[in-house]
Design an enzyme around this catalytic site. Structure first.
Site, PDB file in Angstrom:
ATOM      1  CG  HIS A 175      -1.999  -1.125   1.042  1.00 46.48           C
ATOM      2  ND1 HIS A 175      -2.237  -2.077   2.011  1.00 46.48           N
ATOM      3  CD2 HIS A 175      -2.828  -1.424   0.011  1.00 46.48           C
ATOM      4  CE1 HIS A 175      -3.181  -2.906   1.589  1.00 46.48           C
ATOM      5  NE2 HIS A 175      -3.557  -2.538   0.375  1.00 46.48           N
TER       6      HIS A 175
ATOM      7  CD  GLU B  43     -14.165  -3.599  -4.274  1.00 48.22           C
ATOM      8  OE1 GLU B  43     -14.722  -4.627  -4.699  1.00 48.22           O
ATOM      9  OE2 GLU B  43     -12.949  -3.381  -4.350  1.00 48.22           O
TER      10      GLU B  43
ATOM     11  CG  ASP C 254      -5.442  -2.365  -4.361  1.00 46.23           C
ATOM     12  OD1 ASP C 254      -5.930  -2.195  -3.220  1.00 46.23           O
ATOM     13  OD2 ASP C 254      -4.776  -3.375  -4.677  1.00 46.23           O
TER      14      ASP C 254
HETATM   15  N1  SAM Z   1      -3.932  -6.060  -3.192  1.00 43.30           N
HETATM   16  C1  SAM Z   1      -4.734  -7.046  -3.773  1.00 43.30           C
HETATM   17  C2  SAM Z   1      -3.996  -7.732  -4.879  1.00 43.30           C
HETATM   18  O1  SAM Z   1      -2.975  -7.221  -5.284  1.00 43.30           O
HETATM   19  O2  SAM Z   1      -4.392  -8.793  -5.325  1.00 43.30           O
HETATM   20  C3  SAM Z   1      -6.034  -6.443  -4.270  1.00 43.30           C
HETATM   21  C4  SAM Z   1      -6.849  -6.051  -3.177  1.00 43.30           C
HETATM   22  S1  SAM Z   1      -8.479  -5.536  -3.419  1.00 43.30           S
HETATM   23  C5  SAM Z   1      -9.251  -6.546  -2.270  1.00 43.30           C
HETATM   24  C6  SAM Z   1      -9.055  -6.087  -4.968  1.00 43.30           C
HETATM   25  C7  SAM Z   1     -10.471  -5.639  -5.248  1.00 43.30           C
HETATM   26  O3  SAM Z   1     -10.685  -5.438  -6.661  1.00 43.30           O
HETATM   27  C8  SAM Z   1     -11.545  -6.654  -4.818  1.00 43.30           C
HETATM   28  O4  SAM Z   1     -12.236  -6.183  -3.695  1.00 43.30           O
HETATM   29  C9  SAM Z   1     -12.457  -6.779  -6.051  1.00 43.30           C
HETATM   30  O5  SAM Z   1     -13.825  -6.832  -5.725  1.00 43.30           O
HETATM   31  C10 SAM Z   1     -12.090  -5.515  -6.823  1.00 43.30           C
HETATM   32  N2  SAM Z   1     -12.438  -5.574  -8.241  1.00 43.30           N
HETATM   33  C11 SAM Z   1     -12.279  -6.637  -9.085  1.00 43.30           C
HETATM   34  N3  SAM Z   1     -12.774  -6.331 -10.309  1.00 43.30           N
HETATM   35  C12 SAM Z   1     -13.259  -5.055 -10.225  1.00 43.30           C
HETATM   36  C13 SAM Z   1     -13.896  -4.170 -11.154  1.00 43.30           C
HETATM   37  N4  SAM Z   1     -14.135  -4.562 -12.416  1.00 43.30           N
HETATM   38  N5  SAM Z   1     -14.225  -2.925 -10.749  1.00 43.30           N
HETATM   39  C14 SAM Z   1     -13.971  -2.520  -9.454  1.00 43.30           C
HETATM   40  N6  SAM Z   1     -13.381  -3.324  -8.513  1.00 43.30           N
HETATM   41  C15 SAM Z   1     -13.035  -4.567  -8.909  1.00 43.30           C
END
Ligand code: SAM
Length: 291
Positions: A62, A107, A159
């Site tokens: 982060h 998100e 992210d």
């Molecule tokens: N640091 C982590 C990694 O490197 O794998 C990522 C953390 S974060 C929890 C990832 C987030 O991306 C998830 O909560 C997921 O729901 C979100 N995500 C996946 N596809 C997405 C999209 N199309 N639009 C917005 N968020 C999305």
């Protein structure tokens, strides 16, 4: 209390084994979510069989995604957009910078946000901050609409999960064109681009997509023991500026000026991955291992 051994598929014939205490699990409309405790890594989050974050080393990831682009700029970063980031770690680090006046987070999955707020509050930033707009929805849809509405951001941080399931759309060309259009002239985009040692195509693919739409693209790295090696971050700017040199001072638990500079020193085999990459434009989707 449910305690058992679980393994995350890292690559062909290779897994990371965790003895976990299962705290919570849910199959959301988008993905399989699990929250666990582990003696070595502390509390963590798994999505679709892939460990997303653990208490033990989340700060490295982060801090390097947030402070590198901000400390490298001479012009202030006043507006930031986060795509994904449900664990709230990127938000937390952004909120340490008073120069930032507006933070929009998009998100997709409300269930992941709710689970992180409940089980991982130590990682989360403050969604009640007046500067923050939290939008539940698809990042690609938001960026497309933002372009139509003439929105602009100084910093965009991607992210998201790796190129699997709901995140695949975030790796496709139309999304990158819209991203470039909503970046201010001195803006920077940062994207987590996987671990070259286990996903060698993701970083060069991401670089190629940014090179399609922006004049300057570079890579930096950070050690992420939870993920099993060095993670690649791809950075792109609209004014051609490099973000490899810190312009002012800031220290975190990991981030400092020396680490900032050192992160841009890439191993030869990464440079070869980039130079030898044959860009077929196909999103390098990694095989998933469901929980
Ligand atoms: N640091 C982590 C990694 O490197 O794998 C990522 C953390 S974060 C929890 C990832 C987030 O991306 C998830 O909560 C997921 O729901 C979100 N995500 C996946 N596809 C997405 C999209 N199309 N639009 C917005 N968020 C999305």
């Amino acid at each position: 209390m449910t305690r058992f051994w679980w393994s995350e598929r890292i690559g062909p014939g290779f897994t990371h084994g965790y003895e976990i205490e299962l705290l919570y699990e849910e199959r959301t409309p988008f993905q399989k979510l699990v929250v666990f405790d582990n003696e070595q890594w502390g509390r963590g989050l798994i999505l679709d069989g892939i460990v997303q974050v653990t208490f033990n080393d989340e700060f490295i990831y982060h801090e390097m995604m947030v402070h590198v682009p901000i400390m490298a700029r001479t012009t202030p970063v006043e507006s930031a957009l986060i795509i994904g980031g449900a664990d709230g770690g990127i938000l937390r680090e952004l909120q340490k910078h008073q120069q930032i006046k507006r933070i929009v987070q998009v998100e997709l999955d409300e269930a992941v946000l709710a689970a992180c707020r409940k089980y991982l509050p130590e990682i989360c930033g403050d969604w009640k901050d007046d500067r923050v707009e939290l939008i539940i929805g698809d990042g690609a849809d938001y960026v497309k609409r933002a372009r139509e509405d003439g929105e602009r951001f100084d910093l965009i941080i991607l992210d998201s999960t790796d190129p699997i399931g709901p995140a695949i759309v975030l790796f496709e060309p139309p999304f990158h064109e819209d991203l470039a259009a909503i970046l201010t002239d001195t803006g920077t985009i940062i994207r987590q681009s996987g671990l070259p040692n286990t996903m060698p195509k993701v970083m060069p693919f991401v670089m190629a997509r940014f090179q399609d739409v922006l004049p300057h693209v570079e890579v930096y790295q950070a050690p992420m023991p939870t993920y099993g090696g060095e993670i690649a971050f791809v950075a792109a700017t609209k004014d051609g500026a490099s973000i490899s040199e810190p312009r002012s001072d800031f220290s975190g638990r990991y981030y400092n000026r020396e680490c900032h500079r050192a992160a841009f020193a890439l191993p030869t085999w990464w440079r070869e991955l980039i130079d030898q990459y044959e860009d077929d434009g196909v999103v390098p989707v990694e095989p998933v291992s469901y929980f």
